[in-house]
Design a protein around this motif. Structure first.
Motif, PDB file in Angstrom:
ATOM      1  N   SER A  98      -9.200  -9.054   3.422  1.00 15.36           N
ATOM      2  CA  SER A  98      -7.750  -8.972   3.180  1.00 15.36           C
ATOM      3  C   SER A  98      -7.491  -7.749   2.301  1.00 15.36           C
ATOM      4  CB  SER A  98      -7.241 -10.225   2.456  1.00 15.36           C
ATOM      5  OG  SER A  98      -7.754 -10.245   1.138  1.00 15.36           O
ATOM      6  N   GLY A  99      -6.213  -7.389   2.157  1.00 19.86           N
ATOM      7  CA  GLY A  99      -5.859  -6.293   1.259  1.00 19.86           C
ATOM      8  C   GLY A  99      -6.206  -6.662  -0.173  1.00 19.86           C
ATOM      9  N   TYR A 100      -6.023  -7.923  -0.490  1.00 23.69           N
ATOM     10  CA  TYR A 100      -6.363  -8.381  -1.839  1.00 23.69           C
ATOM     11  C   TYR A 100      -7.854  -8.149  -2.104  1.00 23.69           C
ATOM     12  CZ  TYR A 100      -6.330 -11.059  -6.102  1.00 23.69           C
ATOM     13  OH  TYR A 100      -6.437 -11.408  -7.426  1.00 23.69           O
TER      14      TYR A 100
ATOM     15  N   ASN B 287      -8.689  -4.373  -2.461  1.00 29.84           N
ATOM     16  CA  ASN B 287      -8.322  -3.780  -3.752  1.00 29.84           C
ATOM     17  C   ASN B 287      -9.192  -4.286  -4.892  1.00 29.84           C
ATOM     18  OD1 ASN B 287      -6.384  -1.850  -3.156  1.00 29.84           O
ATOM     19  ND2 ASN B 287      -4.746  -3.374  -3.022  1.00 29.84           N
TER      20      ASN B 287
ATOM     21  N   HIS C 218       0.731  -3.069  -6.797  1.00 31.72           N
ATOM     22  CA  HIS C 218       0.558  -4.470  -6.393  1.00 31.72           C
ATOM     23  C   HIS C 218      -0.441  -5.218  -7.290  1.00 31.72           C
ATOM     24  CE1 HIS C 218      -0.741  -7.735  -3.587  1.00 31.72           C
ATOM     25  NE2 HIS C 218       0.556  -7.743  -3.351  1.00 31.72           N
TER      26      HIS C 218
ATOM     27  N   SER D 251      -2.873  -7.035  -6.624  1.00 28.82           N
ATOM     28  CA  SER D 251      -4.293  -6.952  -6.227  1.00 28.82           C
ATOM     29  C   SER D 251      -4.955  -5.711  -6.840  1.00 28.82           C
ATOM     30  CB  SER D 251      -4.430  -6.928  -4.705  1.00 28.82           C
ATOM     31  OG  SER D 251      -3.646  -5.897  -4.146  1.00 28.82           O
TER      32      SER D 251
ATOM     33  N   GLU E  88       1.071   3.576  -4.299  1.00 29.65           N
ATOM     34  CA  GLU E  88       1.291   2.999  -2.965  1.00 29.65           C
ATOM     35  C   GLU E  88       2.146   3.971  -2.165  1.00 29.65           C
ATOM     36  OE1 GLU E  88       2.932  -1.002  -3.323  1.00 29.65           O
ATOM     37  OE2 GLU E  88       1.460  -1.484  -4.867  1.00 29.65           O
TER      38      GLU E  88
ATOM     39  N   SER F 135       5.681  -2.348  -2.447  1.00 30.19           N
ATOM     40  CA  SER F 135       5.947  -3.630  -1.790  1.00 30.19           C
ATOM     41  C   SER F 135       7.207  -4.314  -2.289  1.00 30.19           C
ATOM     42  CB  SER F 135       4.754  -4.569  -1.985  1.00 30.19           C
ATOM     43  OG  SER F 135       4.511  -4.790  -3.355  1.00 30.19           O
TER      44      SER F 135
ATOM     45  N   ASP G  34      -2.556   2.967  -1.636  1.00 26.18           N
ATOM     46  CA  ASP G  34      -2.465   1.685  -0.940  1.00 26.18           C
ATOM     47  C   ASP G  34      -1.368   1.834   0.115  1.00 26.18           C
ATOM     48  OD1 ASP G  34      -1.638  -0.889  -0.128  1.00 26.18           O
ATOM     49  OD2 ASP G  34      -2.374  -1.788  -1.978  1.00 26.18           O
TER      50      ASP G  34
ATOM     51  N   ALA H  43      -0.510  -0.474   2.437  1.00 24.98           N
ATOM     52  CA  ALA H  43      -0.249  -1.783   3.058  1.00 24.98           C
ATOM     53  C   ALA H  43       1.055  -1.797   3.879  1.00 24.98           C
ATOM     54  CB  ALA H  43      -0.212  -2.869   1.990  1.00 24.98           C
ATOM     55  N   HIS H  44       2.136  -1.285   3.288  1.00 28.56           N
ATOM     56  CA  HIS H  44       3.429  -1.402   3.975  1.00 28.56           C
ATOM     57  C   HIS H  44       3.755  -0.159   4.821  1.00 28.56           C
ATOM     58  CE1 HIS H  44       4.465  -5.215   2.080  1.00 28.56           C
ATOM     59  NE2 HIS H  44       3.775  -4.744   1.067  1.00 28.56           N
TER      60      HIS H  44
ATOM     61  N   THR I 280      -3.783  -2.270   5.604  1.00 30.96           N
ATOM     62  CA  THR I 280      -3.893  -3.724   5.816  1.00 30.96           C
ATOM     63  C   THR I 280      -3.375  -4.089   7.213  1.00 30.96           C
ATOM     64  OG1 THR I 280      -1.725  -4.271   4.906  1.00 30.96           O
ATOM     65  CG2 THR I 280      -3.551  -4.182   3.344  1.00 30.96           C
TER      66      THR I 280
ATOM     67  N   LYS J  40       0.406  -6.975   7.947  1.00 32.70           N
ATOM     68  CA  LYS J  40       1.831  -6.639   7.898  1.00 32.70           C
ATOM     69  C   LYS J  40       2.238  -6.102   9.276  1.00 32.70           C
ATOM     70  CE  LYS J  40       1.011  -6.302   3.026  1.00 32.70           C
ATOM     71  NZ  LYS J  40       1.179  -7.733   2.760  1.00 32.70           N
TER      72      LYS J  40
ATOM     73  N   GLY K 213      -6.385  -9.079   7.398  1.00 33.18           N
ATOM     74  CA  GLY K 213      -7.535  -8.236   7.048  1.00 33.18           C
ATOM     75  C   GLY K 213      -7.084  -6.886   6.534  1.00 33.18           C
TER      76      GLY K 213
HETATM   77  C1  LIG Z   1       0.827  -3.053  -1.633  1.00 35.99           C
HETATM   78  C2  LIG Z   1      -0.013  -4.219  -1.233  1.00 35.99           C
HETATM   79  N1  LIG Z   1      -1.343  -4.112  -1.321  1.00 35.99           N
HETATM   80  C3  LIG Z   1      -2.141  -5.125  -0.975  1.00 35.99           C
HETATM   81  C4  LIG Z   1      -1.628  -6.310  -0.530  1.00 35.99           C
HETATM   82  C5  LIG Z   1      -2.541  -7.446  -0.171  1.00 35.99           C
HETATM   83  O1  LIG Z   1      -2.757  -7.455   1.203  1.00 35.99           O
HETATM   84  P1  LIG Z   1      -3.183  -8.806   1.939  1.00 35.99           P
HETATM   85  O2  LIG Z   1      -1.934  -9.585   2.168  1.00 35.99           O
HETATM   86  O3  LIG Z   1      -3.847  -8.327   3.191  1.00 35.99           O
HETATM   87  O4  LIG Z   1      -4.129  -9.520   1.032  1.00 35.99           O
HETATM   88  C6  LIG Z   1      -0.247  -6.466  -0.409  1.00 35.99           C
HETATM   89  C7  LIG Z   1       0.313  -7.755   0.090  1.00 35.99           C
HETATM   90  O5  LIG Z   1       1.431  -8.092  -0.031  1.00 35.99           O
HETATM   91  C8  LIG Z   1       0.583  -5.392  -0.771  1.00 35.99           C
HETATM   92  O6  LIG Z   1       1.910  -5.501  -0.696  1.00 35.99           O
END
Ligand SMILES: Cc1ncc(COP(=O)(O)O)c(C=O)c1O
Length: 384
Positions: free
Chosen positions: A99-101, A104, A125, A127, A171, A175, A200, A202-203, A230, A233, A239
């Motif tokens: 996951s992104g979490y 990170n 974020h 994470s 980022e 987010s 990052d 993610a978005h 990630t 989204k 993942g």
């Molecule tokens: C900027 C950012 N990084 C990482 C994550 C974590 O990603 P994941 O939902 O895949 O764990 C998020 C999730 O909201 C996010 O907004």
């Protein structure tokens, strides 16, 4: 049942008193202005079918990966996905995390070393913050999207010597704000100074740069030390991956504990991520156009209704209306819910007190009518 310790009871009670108690929401059949499924890929039947076919042709018959990637969990589809991602996102190497979490915390807990310093945007974020907390490096935050403040912090830093590596974290789309730093300027600054920039994405993954990411859109791949993308989204899956050099990949395989000590993703998930990317490359243009048109239309409506000053400036799929106070922002979200709309309130302590907000996530599948209706409702509620 054993009782919860009193200290924890008190913390929960404080959350209740602050109107900030989190509860798992029930699934509701509302018009979606809240999910991260920006391009609607989680809903595409053809991606599910293609994922299934990829799984069949790979002849992997297990439901589970059966172990950590370093043990029995590293099935052939992982390699196919990582090679695909490296090509698609123009990176030397990629490493998929659960996951992104996980990506990170894995990255930040092991890459910056004792004696190194991490400078992070104050709004990154949770994470990233958690990963930084697990690291032995020192860390300082800088004002949101403010390179001058970053450079002041670095210049003022007393513990920099020739052995100190400096990491800068931001980022590409924030987010909880939907806004974007001046990534070109930041990358040029970090490059000129020899600092390591981590972005990052993610978005931004799958949305910017023709289905790639913001770093690709701005052609900054060579100036960035690492990117986190990630799949939960816009890819409509689950993942994440770290993009960087082969050596960084090897380092993470050896030291990132969230990768080493966790069961790998099941083959079915990896096949569906690959299928989602293949869909994006072949047929994603219409979904992108629909999303972009909705972003433009949303912004036009804000101007027409004269409520744009209440929103944080954004060109992404995330648009936030700041409504100070947990109670008030929850009330607004509830009112929109009774009209059939799902827009989530973002409460403190997730954001600073006084910065509570309604977060509108736009999608390719929202209609213009839905956008005008919800914004007219917002206007009426703000005028009350
Ligand atoms: C900027 C950012 N990084 C990482 C994550 C974590 O990603 P994941 O939902 O895949 O764990 C998020 C999730 O909201 C996010 O907004």
């Amino acid at each position: 049942m054993a009782k919860l310790p009193q200290k924890l009871e008190r913390k929960l009670e404080k959350r209740r008193l602050d109107d900030a108690l989190r509860e798992l929401p029930k699934s509701r059949n509302l018009i979606d202005f809240s999910s991260n499924d920006y391009l609607g890929l989680s809903r595409k039947d053809e991606i599910a079918k293609e994922g299934h076919q990829l799984l069949e042709s790979s002849e992997i018959t297990k439901n589970s990966s059966t172990g950590s990637r370093l043990l029995t969990g590293n099935h052939a589809l992982y390699q196919e996905l990582e090679e695909f991602l490296a090509r698609h996102h123009r990176a030397n190497a990629t490493l998929v995390f659960n996951s992104g979490y996980d990506a990170n915390i894995g990255f930040f807990s092991c890459v910056p070393q004792r004696g190194d310093i991490i400078f992070y945007d104050e709004l990154v974020h949770a994470s990233i913050r958690d990963g930084i907390q697990m690291s032995n490096a020192k860390s300082y935050k800088f004002a949101h999207n403010n390179i001058e403040d970053l450079s002041c912090h670095i210049e003022r830093s007393r513990n920099i010597d020739s052995n100190t590596e400096i990491y800068v974290v931001t980022e590409s789309v924030f987010s909880m704000d939907g806004d974007t730093p001046d990534l070109k300027a930041l990358a040029n600054y970090c490059n000129a100074k020899g600092y390591h920039l981590i972005v990052d994405e993610a978005h931004a993954t799958g949305i910017f740069g023709n289905g790639k990411d913001m770093v690709c859109e701005l052609q900054l791949e060579k100036k960035v030390f690492a990117r986190v993308i990630t799949f939960g989204k816009a890819l409509g899956n689950h993942g994440a991956a770290v993009l960087g050099s082969e050596k960084l990949k090897s380092y993470l395989i050896n030291f990132a504990r969230s990768l080493i000590y966790s069961t790998a993703l099941p083959p079915h998930t990896i096949a569906c991520i690959l299928a989602a990317y293949k869909y994006l490359e072949k047929r994603g243009a219409d979904d992108h156009t629909d999303l972009q048109n909705n972003i433009i239309y949303f912004k036009e409506q804000l101007v027409e209704l004269e409520i744009q000053k209440n929103f944080i400036e954004s060109h992404s799929a995330i648009h936030c209306l700041v409504v100070p106070g947990n109670k008030r922002v929850k009330q607004l979200s509830k009112k929109l819910e009774t009209e059939g709309f799902d827009v989530r309130p973002i409460l403190s302590p997730t954001v600073k007190v006084g910065q509570e907000r309604l977060r509108f996530c736009l999608h390719s599948y929202n209609t213009k009518e839905e956008i005008s209706r919800i914004l007219s409702l917002v206007k009426n509620l703000l005028d009350k």
